[in-house]
Design a protein around this motif. Sequence first.
Motif, PDB file in Angstrom:
ATOM      1  N   GLY A 159       0.832  -1.188   0.000  1.00 13.26           N
ATOM      2  CA  GLY A 159       0.000   0.000   0.000  1.00 13.26           C
ATOM      3  C   GLY A 159       0.868   1.239   0.000  1.00 13.26           C
ATOM      4  N   ILE A 160       0.279   2.364  -0.397  1.00 15.08           N
ATOM      5  CA  ILE A 160       1.001   3.628  -0.506  1.00 15.08           C
ATOM      6  C   ILE A 160       0.249   4.696   0.263  1.00 15.08           C
ATOM      7  CG2 ILE A 160       1.847   5.413  -2.094  1.00 15.08           C
ATOM      8  CD1 ILE A 160       1.788   3.121  -4.269  1.00 15.08           C
ATOM      9  N   LEU A 161       0.925   5.325   1.224  1.00 11.58           N
ATOM     10  CA  LEU A 161       0.347   6.404   2.019  1.00 11.58           C
ATOM     11  C   LEU A 161       0.946   7.727   1.537  1.00 11.58           C
ATOM     12  CD1 LEU A 161      -1.216   7.643   4.404  1.00 11.58           C
ATOM     13  CD2 LEU A 161       0.723   7.022   5.869  1.00 11.58           C
ATOM     14  N   VAL A 162       0.078   8.612   1.038  1.00 10.60           N
ATOM     15  CA  VAL A 162       0.505   9.940   0.591  1.00 10.60           C
ATOM     16  C   VAL A 162       0.216  10.923   1.718  1.00 10.60           C
ATOM     17  CG1 VAL A 162       0.304  11.724  -1.175  1.00 10.60           C
ATOM     18  CG2 VAL A 162      -0.016   9.317  -1.797  1.00 10.60           C
ATOM     19  N   ILE A 163       1.260  11.582   2.213  1.00  7.69           N
ATOM     20  CA  ILE A 163       1.109  12.496   3.350  1.00  7.69           C
ATOM     21  C   ILE A 163       0.752  13.903   2.883  1.00  7.69           C
ATOM     22  CG2 ILE A 163       2.241  13.508   5.359  1.00  7.69           C
ATOM     23  CD1 ILE A 163       1.934  10.616   5.848  1.00  7.69           C
TER      24      ILE A 163
END
Length: 206
Positions: A159-163
């Motif tokens: 998964g990819i978390l964009v801050i």
Amino acid sequence: MNKPNNSDIIQIHQNAAGYPARLLDLYDPPNSLYIYGDIRLLGFPMIAIVGSRKASHEGIKNAHYFAQALSAKGYLIISGLARGIDGAAHLGALGQKKDQPTIAVCGTGLDNVYPREHQRLAQAIGSSGLLVSELEPGLGPKAWHFPRRNRIIAALALGILVIEAAERSGSLITAKIGLELGREIFAIPGSIHHPLSRGCHQLLQQ
């Protein structure tokens, strides 16, 4: 640990046993990877944390907090060693003693740390985690290296978390690639007045 020497860097070819199978989801997987550190980490479940190089103070705090929390839950944090969100995520994952694993995918050869101010950070990552690049030693930063680095981050992660991200940014490209590969995409909302929240709001809207 000193800066990696060419003799310390291992090259893994696409048909080798240690080559990460998740990279084969890409239409253009790297023919080989150069790595420095613990090769076993390539088999761990990874969460990517990405965002703006010009992150706000709140964004830096969020990247550090989420990296630390996700690491405590058993996920390996992967990012791109860039200024801002990437660096904060790596630091959060490393922990107070800077001895916990994290993976940095680099847009240069592994003997050429970029940005220069992340030299000590790269050393800490190499000691307890893993530095990865598809670029051979000796190659410095070029603009086209970083989108290619981002596709590796997207493919390796579950998964990819964009801050924080602007409406047109490399972080959104990473998220787009991840979405195309069937990865989970997460984004943290922010102020409607902050330009670096617009990319995250765009992802949430979609």
